[in-house]
Design an enzyme around this catalytic site. Structure first.
Site, PDB file in Angstrom:
ATOM      1  N   SER A 197      -3.994  36.363 -49.320  1.00 52.99           N
ATOM      2  CA  SER A 197      -3.382  36.616 -50.632  1.00 52.99           C
ATOM      3  C   SER A 197      -3.687  35.414 -51.513  1.00 52.99           C
ATOM      4  CB  SER A 197      -1.858  36.738 -50.475  1.00 52.99           C
ATOM      5  OG  SER A 197      -1.218  36.672 -51.737  1.00 52.99           O
TER       6      SER A 197
ATOM      7  N   TYR B  61       5.795  33.221 -46.485  1.00 51.95           N
ATOM      8  CA  TYR B  61       4.713  34.172 -46.781  1.00 51.95           C
ATOM      9  C   TYR B  61       3.461  33.432 -47.249  1.00 51.95           C
ATOM     10  CZ  TYR B  61       2.218  37.994 -49.129  1.00 51.95           C
ATOM     11  OH  TYR B  61       1.260  38.894 -49.532  1.00 51.95           O
TER      12      TYR B  61
HETATM   13  N1  LIG Z   1       0.458  44.555 -52.836  1.00 49.65           N
HETATM   14  C1  LIG Z   1       0.135  43.344 -53.249  1.00 49.65           C
HETATM   15  O1  LIG Z   1       0.271  43.010 -54.439  1.00 49.65           O
HETATM   16  C2  LIG Z   1      -0.456  42.339 -52.295  1.00 49.65           C
HETATM   17  C3  LIG Z   1      -0.946  41.135 -52.828  1.00 49.65           C
HETATM   18  C4  LIG Z   1      -1.510  40.189 -51.977  1.00 49.65           C
HETATM   19  C5  LIG Z   1      -1.579  40.450 -50.616  1.00 49.65           C
HETATM   20  N2  LIG Z   1      -1.080  41.621 -50.124  1.00 49.65           N
HETATM   21  C6  LIG Z   1      -1.183  41.820 -48.680  1.00 49.65           C
HETATM   22  O2  LIG Z   1      -1.789  43.077 -48.415  1.00 49.65           O
HETATM   23  C7  LIG Z   1      -1.321  43.579 -47.154  1.00 49.65           C
HETATM   24  C8  LIG Z   1      -0.823  45.000 -47.330  1.00 49.65           C
HETATM   25  O3  LIG Z   1       0.209  44.981 -48.301  1.00 49.65           O
HETATM   26  P1  LIG Z   1       0.778  46.293 -49.019  1.00 49.65           P
HETATM   27  O4  LIG Z   1       0.976  45.936 -50.438  1.00 49.65           O
HETATM   28  O5  LIG Z   1      -0.028  47.484 -48.639  1.00 49.65           O
HETATM   29  O6  LIG Z   1       2.220  46.312 -48.337  1.00 49.65           O
HETATM   30  P2  LIG Z   1       3.005  47.474 -47.585  1.00 49.65           P
HETATM   31  O7  LIG Z   1       4.378  46.969 -47.379  1.00 49.65           O
HETATM   32  O8  LIG Z   1       2.813  48.768 -48.275  1.00 49.65           O
HETATM   33  O9  LIG Z   1       2.247  47.523 -46.166  1.00 49.65           O
HETATM   34  C9  LIG Z   1       2.483  46.627 -45.113  1.00 49.65           C
HETATM   35  C10 LIG Z   1       2.546  47.441 -43.828  1.00 49.65           C
HETATM   36  O10 LIG Z   1       2.708  46.550 -42.713  1.00 49.65           O
HETATM   37  C11 LIG Z   1       3.587  47.183 -41.798  1.00 49.65           C
HETATM   38  N3  LIG Z   1       4.234  46.196 -40.926  1.00 49.65           N
HETATM   39  C12 LIG Z   1       5.265  45.356 -41.234  1.00 49.65           C
HETATM   40  N4  LIG Z   1       5.601  44.637 -40.144  1.00 49.65           N
HETATM   41  C13 LIG Z   1       4.776  45.027 -39.134  1.00 49.65           C
HETATM   42  C14 LIG Z   1       4.661  44.662 -37.763  1.00 49.65           C
HETATM   43  N5  LIG Z   1       5.476  43.761 -37.198  1.00 49.65           N
HETATM   44  N6  LIG Z   1       3.707  45.283 -37.018  1.00 49.65           N
HETATM   45  C15 LIG Z   1       2.893  46.218 -37.559  1.00 49.65           C
HETATM   46  N7  LIG Z   1       2.959  46.610 -38.851  1.00 49.65           N
HETATM   47  C16 LIG Z   1       3.900  46.024 -39.624  1.00 49.65           C
HETATM   48  C17 LIG Z   1       4.617  47.884 -42.676  1.00 49.65           C
HETATM   49  O11 LIG Z   1       5.308  48.915 -41.970  1.00 49.65           O
HETATM   50  C18 LIG Z   1       3.742  48.413 -43.813  1.00 49.65           C
HETATM   51  O12 LIG Z   1       3.297  49.748 -43.572  1.00 49.65           O
HETATM   52  C19 LIG Z   1      -0.259  42.583 -46.671  1.00 49.65           C
HETATM   53  O13 LIG Z   1      -0.857  41.678 -45.762  1.00 49.65           O
HETATM   54  C20 LIG Z   1       0.150  41.866 -47.940  1.00 49.65           C
HETATM   55  O14 LIG Z   1       0.642  40.572 -47.695  1.00 49.65           O
HETATM   56  C21 LIG Z   1      -0.527  42.565 -50.925  1.00 49.65           C
END
Ligand SMILES: NC(=O)c1ccc[n+]([C@@H]2O[C@H](COP(=O)([O-])OP(=O)(O)OC[C@H]3O[C@@H](n4cnc5c(N)ncnc54)[C@H](O)[C@@H]3O)[C@@H](O)[C@H]2O)c1
Length: 267
Positions: free
Chosen positions: A146, A159
Protein backbone atom coordinates in the site's frame (compact mmCIF):
# COMPACT_ATOMS: atom_id res chain seq x y z
CA UNK A 1 -9.17 -9.32 -23.30
CA UNK A 2 -5.72 -10.88 -23.53
CA UNK A 3 -5.13 -14.55 -22.74
CA UNK A 4 -1.67 -14.37 -21.20
CA UNK A 5 -2.31 -16.87 -18.41
CA UNK A 6 -3.60 -19.95 -20.20
CA UNK A 7 -2.67 -23.17 -18.32
CA UNK A 8 -1.52 -21.19 -15.26
CA UNK A 9 -2.85 -21.87 -11.76
CA UNK A 10 -3.17 -19.02 -9.27
CA UNK A 11 -4.05 -18.47 -5.61
CA UNK A 12 -5.60 -15.13 -4.62
CA UNK A 13 -5.76 -14.58 -0.84
CA UNK A 14 -8.40 -12.20 0.46
CA UNK A 15 -10.07 -13.33 -2.77
CA UNK A 16 -13.54 -12.61 -1.44
CA UNK A 17 -12.80 -8.90 -0.95
CA UNK A 18 -13.14 -5.97 -3.34
CA UNK A 19 -9.68 -6.15 -4.92
CA UNK A 20 -9.20 -9.92 -4.57
CA UNK A 21 -12.49 -10.74 -6.32
CA UNK A 22 -11.60 -8.42 -9.22
CA UNK A 23 -8.17 -10.09 -9.50
CA UNK A 24 -9.74 -13.57 -9.51
CA UNK A 25 -12.13 -12.50 -12.31
CA UNK A 26 -9.31 -10.99 -14.35
CA UNK A 27 -6.96 -13.97 -13.99
CA UNK A 28 -9.73 -16.34 -15.11
CA UNK A 29 -10.56 -14.03 -18.04
CA UNK A 30 -6.90 -14.30 -19.07
CA UNK A 31 -7.06 -18.11 -19.05
CA UNK A 32 -5.91 -19.07 -15.52
CA UNK A 33 -7.57 -21.36 -13.00
CA UNK A 34 -7.82 -19.67 -9.61
CA UNK A 35 -8.18 -20.60 -5.96
CA UNK A 36 -10.20 -17.88 -4.23
CA UNK A 37 -8.98 -18.11 -0.63
CA UNK A 38 -10.49 -16.09 2.20
CA UNK A 39 -11.11 -16.16 5.95
CA UNK A 40 -14.85 -16.15 5.23
CA UNK A 41 -16.15 -19.03 3.16
CA UNK A 42 -19.29 -17.15 2.08
CA UNK A 43 -17.39 -14.30 0.40
CA UNK A 44 -14.97 -16.74 -1.25
CA UNK A 45 -17.93 -18.68 -2.66
CA UNK A 46 -19.65 -15.47 -3.81
CA UNK A 47 -16.51 -14.42 -5.74
CA UNK A 48 -15.75 -17.88 -7.17
CA UNK A 49 -19.25 -19.03 -8.18
CA UNK A 50 -19.66 -16.84 -11.29
CA UNK A 51 -16.30 -18.18 -12.56
CA UNK A 52 -17.56 -21.80 -12.73
CA UNK A 53 -15.08 -24.67 -12.57
CA UNK A 54 -12.15 -22.32 -13.30
CA UNK A 55 -12.35 -21.13 -9.68
CA UNK A 56 -12.23 -23.00 -6.38
CA UNK A 57 -13.33 -21.19 -3.19
CA UNK A 58 -11.36 -22.14 -0.07
CA UNK A 59 -11.66 -20.99 3.53
CA UNK A 60 -8.34 -20.38 5.31
CA UNK A 61 -6.75 -18.15 7.94
CA UNK A 62 -3.63 -16.26 6.77
CA UNK A 63 -2.42 -15.99 10.39
CA UNK A 64 -2.37 -19.77 10.93
CA UNK A 65 0.62 -21.64 9.42
CA UNK A 66 -1.21 -25.01 9.24
CA UNK A 67 -4.18 -23.38 7.55
CA UNK A 68 -1.99 -21.63 4.94
CA UNK A 69 -0.13 -24.89 4.19
CA UNK A 70 -3.39 -26.84 3.87
CA UNK A 71 -4.82 -24.19 1.51
CA UNK A 72 -1.74 -24.24 -0.76
CA UNK A 73 -1.63 -28.07 -0.80
CA UNK A 74 -5.34 -28.25 -1.61
CA UNK A 75 -4.86 -25.78 -4.49
CA UNK A 76 -2.11 -27.96 -5.97
CA UNK A 77 -4.14 -31.18 -5.44
CA UNK A 78 -7.17 -29.68 -7.15
CA UNK A 79 -5.59 -27.94 -10.15
CA UNK A 80 -2.36 -29.98 -10.46
CA UNK A 81 0.24 -27.19 -10.23
CA UNK A 82 0.87 -23.66 -8.93
CA UNK A 83 2.25 -20.74 -10.94
CA UNK A 84 0.92 -17.52 -9.38
CA UNK A 85 0.40 -16.38 -5.78
CA UNK A 86 -1.35 -13.10 -5.08
CA UNK A 87 -0.85 -12.42 -1.35
CA UNK A 88 -3.61 -9.86 -0.80
CA UNK A 89 -5.50 -10.58 2.45
CA UNK A 90 -5.45 -7.95 5.18
CA UNK A 91 -7.00 -7.76 8.64
CA UNK A 92 -10.50 -6.31 8.32
CA UNK A 93 -12.01 -7.15 11.72
CA UNK A 94 -14.27 -4.17 12.51
CA UNK A 95 -13.64 -4.58 16.26
CA UNK A 96 -9.85 -4.63 15.89
CA UNK A 97 -8.90 -2.34 12.99
CA UNK A 98 -10.15 0.84 14.78
CA UNK A 99 -7.74 0.06 17.65
CA UNK A 100 -4.81 0.39 15.20
CA UNK A 101 -3.94 3.95 16.15
CA UNK A 102 -0.60 5.43 17.24
CA UNK A 103 2.61 4.12 18.82
CA UNK A 104 1.45 5.29 22.24
CA UNK A 105 -2.15 4.11 22.11
CA UNK A 106 -2.20 0.83 20.14
CA UNK A 107 -2.76 -2.26 22.33
CA UNK A 108 0.23 -4.55 21.78
CA UNK A 109 -2.07 -7.52 21.13
CA UNK A 110 -3.70 -5.65 18.22
CA UNK A 111 -0.25 -4.78 16.79
CA UNK A 112 0.70 -8.48 16.89
CA UNK A 113 -2.59 -9.68 15.38
CA UNK A 114 -2.36 -7.24 12.48
CA UNK A 115 1.25 -8.19 11.73
CA UNK A 116 0.29 -11.88 11.95
CA UNK A 117 -2.36 -11.54 9.23
CA UNK A 118 -0.87 -8.83 7.02
CA UNK A 119 2.82 -9.70 7.14
CA UNK A 120 3.41 -13.21 8.52
CA UNK A 121 0.49 -14.40 6.38
CA UNK A 122 2.36 -13.25 3.25
CA UNK A 123 5.57 -14.95 4.41
CA UNK A 124 3.62 -18.17 4.99
CA UNK A 125 2.09 -17.97 1.52
CA UNK A 126 5.60 -17.69 0.03
CA UNK A 127 6.97 -20.42 2.33
CA UNK A 128 4.46 -23.03 1.21
CA UNK A 129 3.89 -21.91 -2.41
CA UNK A 130 7.49 -21.51 -3.62
CA UNK A 131 8.46 -25.23 -3.44
CA UNK A 132 5.42 -26.09 -5.64
CA UNK A 133 6.30 -23.29 -8.08
CA UNK A 134 9.93 -24.41 -8.29
CA UNK A 135 8.76 -27.99 -8.96
CA UNK A 136 6.73 -26.64 -11.89
CA UNK A 137 9.60 -24.58 -13.35
CA UNK A 138 9.00 -21.20 -11.69
CA UNK A 139 6.32 -18.73 -10.72
CA UNK A 140 5.22 -15.20 -9.99
CA UNK A 141 4.30 -13.76 -6.58
CA UNK A 142 2.49 -10.46 -6.27
CA UNK A 143 2.17 -9.01 -2.75
CA UNK A 144 -0.39 -6.29 -2.05
CA UNK A 145 1.39 -3.57 -0.08
CA UNK A 146 0.00 0.00 0.00
CA UNK A 147 1.12 3.60 -0.30
CA UNK A 148 0.64 3.49 3.49
CA UNK A 149 3.90 1.51 3.56
CA UNK A 150 5.89 4.38 2.02
CA UNK A 151 4.67 7.39 4.04
CA UNK A 152 3.27 8.01 7.50
CA UNK A 153 -0.35 8.71 8.37
CA UNK A 154 -2.36 9.94 11.36
CA UNK A 155 -3.59 6.46 12.35
CA UNK A 156 -3.03 2.77 11.50
CA UNK A 157 0.59 2.40 12.62
CA UNK A 158 0.42 -1.42 12.52
CA UNK A 159 -1.21 -1.49 9.09
CA UNK A 160 1.33 0.95 7.63
CA UNK A 161 4.27 -0.86 9.24
CA UNK A 162 3.02 -4.21 7.90
CA UNK A 163 2.80 -2.73 4.39
CA UNK A 164 6.33 -1.25 4.63
CA UNK A 165 7.62 -4.67 5.70
CA UNK A 166 5.84 -6.32 2.75
CA UNK A 167 7.89 -4.12 0.41
CA UNK A 168 11.04 -5.46 2.13
CA UNK A 169 9.81 -9.07 2.18
CA UNK A 170 9.21 -8.79 -1.56
CA UNK A 171 12.82 -7.80 -2.25
CA UNK A 172 14.16 -10.65 -0.09
CA UNK A 173 12.00 -13.29 -1.78
CA UNK A 174 12.96 -11.91 -5.22
CA UNK A 175 16.65 -12.02 -4.29
CA UNK A 176 16.68 -15.43 -2.62
CA UNK A 177 14.55 -17.27 -5.20
CA UNK A 178 15.21 -15.37 -8.44
CA UNK A 179 17.60 -18.00 -9.77
CA UNK A 180 14.85 -20.59 -9.26
CA UNK A 181 12.75 -18.56 -11.72
CA UNK A 182 10.53 -17.05 -9.03
CA UNK A 183 9.67 -13.40 -9.59
CA UNK A 184 8.27 -11.47 -6.64
CA UNK A 185 6.88 -7.93 -6.84
CA UNK A 186 4.65 -5.81 -4.64
CA UNK A 187 1.92 -3.42 -5.66
CA UNK A 188 1.02 -0.36 -3.63
CA UNK A 189 -2.51 0.87 -4.20
CA UNK A 190 -3.50 4.32 -3.01
CA UNK A 191 -7.13 4.71 -2.07
CA UNK A 192 -9.21 2.33 -4.18
CA UNK A 193 -12.90 2.94 -3.88
CA UNK A 194 -14.29 -0.46 -2.96
CA UNK A 195 -17.94 -0.56 -1.86
CA UNK A 196 -16.85 -1.19 1.74
CA UNK A 197 -14.57 1.84 1.85
CA UNK A 198 -17.17 4.23 0.39
CA UNK A 199 -19.58 3.18 3.15
CA UNK A 200 -17.15 3.31 6.09
CA UNK A 201 -15.39 6.61 5.39
CA UNK A 202 -17.90 9.17 4.06
CA UNK A 203 -16.20 12.25 2.64
CA UNK A 204 -12.94 10.39 1.97
CA UNK A 205 -13.47 10.58 -1.79
CA UNK A 206 -13.50 14.39 -1.82
CA UNK A 207 -10.38 14.64 0.36
CA UNK A 208 -8.35 12.16 -1.72
CA UNK A 209 -9.51 13.70 -5.00
CA UNK A 210 -7.56 16.87 -4.13
CA UNK A 211 -4.31 14.90 -4.04
CA UNK A 212 -4.42 12.61 -7.06
CA UNK A 213 -3.31 13.64 -10.55
CA UNK A 214 -5.63 11.49 -12.67
CA UNK A 215 -9.18 12.64 -13.42
CA UNK A 216 -10.74 9.40 -12.15
CA UNK A 217 -10.29 7.25 -9.04
CA UNK A 218 -8.76 3.80 -9.39
CA UNK A 219 -11.06 0.80 -9.16
CA UNK A 220 -10.43 -2.83 -8.17
CA UNK A 221 -10.33 -3.63 -11.91
CA UNK A 222 -7.38 -1.23 -12.35
CA UNK A 223 -5.51 -3.13 -9.63
CA UNK A 224 -6.47 -6.45 -11.25
CA UNK A 225 -4.95 -5.30 -14.56
CA UNK A 226 -1.59 -4.63 -12.86
CA UNK A 227 -1.64 -7.99 -11.04
CA UNK A 228 -2.39 -9.85 -14.31
CA UNK A 229 0.49 -8.05 -16.05
CA UNK A 230 2.96 -8.85 -13.24
CA UNK A 231 1.80 -12.48 -13.22
CA UNK A 232 2.35 -12.83 -16.97
CA UNK A 233 5.49 -13.41 -19.03
CA UNK A 234 5.25 -9.82 -20.25
CA UNK A 235 6.74 -8.90 -16.85
CA UNK A 236 9.50 -11.53 -17.04
CA UNK A 237 12.25 -8.91 -16.50
CA UNK A 238 10.55 -7.24 -13.51
CA UNK A 239 11.26 -8.57 -10.01
CA UNK A 240 11.76 -7.19 -6.52
CA UNK A 241 9.96 -3.96 -7.41
CA UNK A 242 7.21 -2.09 -5.59
CA UNK A 243 4.81 -0.51 -8.07
CA UNK A 244 2.52 2.21 -6.81
CA UNK A 245 -0.91 2.37 -8.43
CA UNK A 246 -2.47 5.47 -7.00
CA UNK A 247 -3.11 8.17 -9.58
CA UNK A 248 0.24 9.78 -8.77
CA UNK A 249 -0.79 10.28 -5.16
CA UNK A 250 2.78 10.02 -3.86
CA UNK A 251 4.79 11.55 -6.71
CA UNK A 252 4.28 15.25 -6.06
CA UNK A 253 5.23 17.79 -3.41
CA UNK A 254 3.20 17.64 -0.16
CA UNK A 255 1.95 21.21 -0.75
CA UNK A 256 0.54 20.33 -4.22
CA UNK A 257 -3.17 20.48 -3.32
CA UNK A 258 -2.84 23.68 -1.27
CA UNK A 259 -0.80 25.43 -3.96
CA UNK A 260 -3.26 24.41 -6.67
CA UNK A 261 -6.19 25.75 -4.61
CA UNK A 262 -4.26 28.98 -3.96
CA UNK A 263 -3.52 29.46 -7.68
CA UNK A 264 -7.12 28.71 -8.66
CA UNK A 265 -8.41 31.21 -6.08
CA UNK A 266 -6.25 33.94 -7.70
CA UNK A 267 -7.69 33.26 -11.23
N1 LIG B 1 -9.03 -0.52 -0.94
C1 LIG B 1 -7.98 0.28 -0.80
O1 LIG B 1 -8.10 1.52 -0.91
C2 LIG B 1 -6.61 -0.28 -0.57
C3 LIG B 1 -5.52 0.60 -0.61
C4 LIG B 1 -4.23 0.11 -0.41
C5 LIG B 1 -4.05 -1.24 -0.16
N2 LIG B 1 -5.13 -2.08 -0.11
C6 LIG B 1 -4.85 -3.48 0.17
O2 LIG B 1 -5.49 -4.29 -0.82
C7 LIG B 1 -5.81 -5.57 -0.25
C8 LIG B 1 -7.27 -5.89 -0.51
O3 LIG B 1 -8.04 -4.86 0.07
P1 LIG B 1 -9.59 -4.63 -0.25
O4 LIG B 1 -9.78 -3.17 -0.37
O5 LIG B 1 -10.04 -5.54 -1.34
O6 LIG B 1 -10.18 -5.06 1.16
P2 LIG B 1 -11.33 -6.09 1.55
O7 LIG B 1 -11.58 -5.90 2.99
O8 LIG B 1 -12.47 -5.98 0.60
O9 LIG B 1 -10.60 -7.51 1.32
C9 LIG B 1 -9.72 -8.10 2.24
C10 LIG B 1 -10.08 -9.57 2.34
O10 LIG B 1 -9.14 -10.23 3.21
C11 LIG B 1 -9.87 -11.19 3.95
N3 LIG B 1 -9.18 -11.52 5.20
C12 LIG B 1 -9.11 -10.78 6.35
N4 LIG B 1 -8.41 -11.45 7.28
C13 LIG B 1 -8.03 -12.64 6.73
C14 LIG B 1 -7.32 -13.76 7.21
N5 LIG B 1 -6.86 -13.83 8.47
N6 LIG B 1 -7.13 -14.81 6.37
C15 LIG B 1 -7.61 -14.79 5.10
N7 LIG B 1 -8.30 -13.75 4.59
C16 LIG B 1 -8.52 -12.69 5.40
C17 LIG B 1 -11.21 -10.52 4.24
O11 LIG B 1 -12.22 -11.47 4.59
C18 LIG B 1 -11.48 -9.80 2.92
O12 LIG B 1 -12.27 -10.59 2.03
C19 LIG B 1 -5.42 -5.49 1.23
O13 LIG B 1 -4.14 -6.05 1.40
C20 LIG B 1 -5.39 -4.00 1.50
O14 LIG B 1 -4.53 -3.66 2.56
C21 LIG B 1 -6.39 -1.63 -0.30
Amino acid sequence: MMTRLVDRVAIVTGGGGGIGAAVARRLVAEGARVVVADLFEAVAVRAAEPLGDKALPLQFDAADPQSVKAMVDRAVDHFGRLDILHNNAAMTDPDKSPQDTTAVDIPIGIWREILDVNLTGYLLGCKYAIPHMVAGGGGAIINTASNSGSAGDLARIAYGSSKAAIIGLTKYVATQHGRQNIRCNSIAPGVVLTEALEKTVPGLKEIIQRHILTPEFGTPDDIAGLVAFLASDEARYITGENISISGGGLVHQPHYADLLAFMQAKD
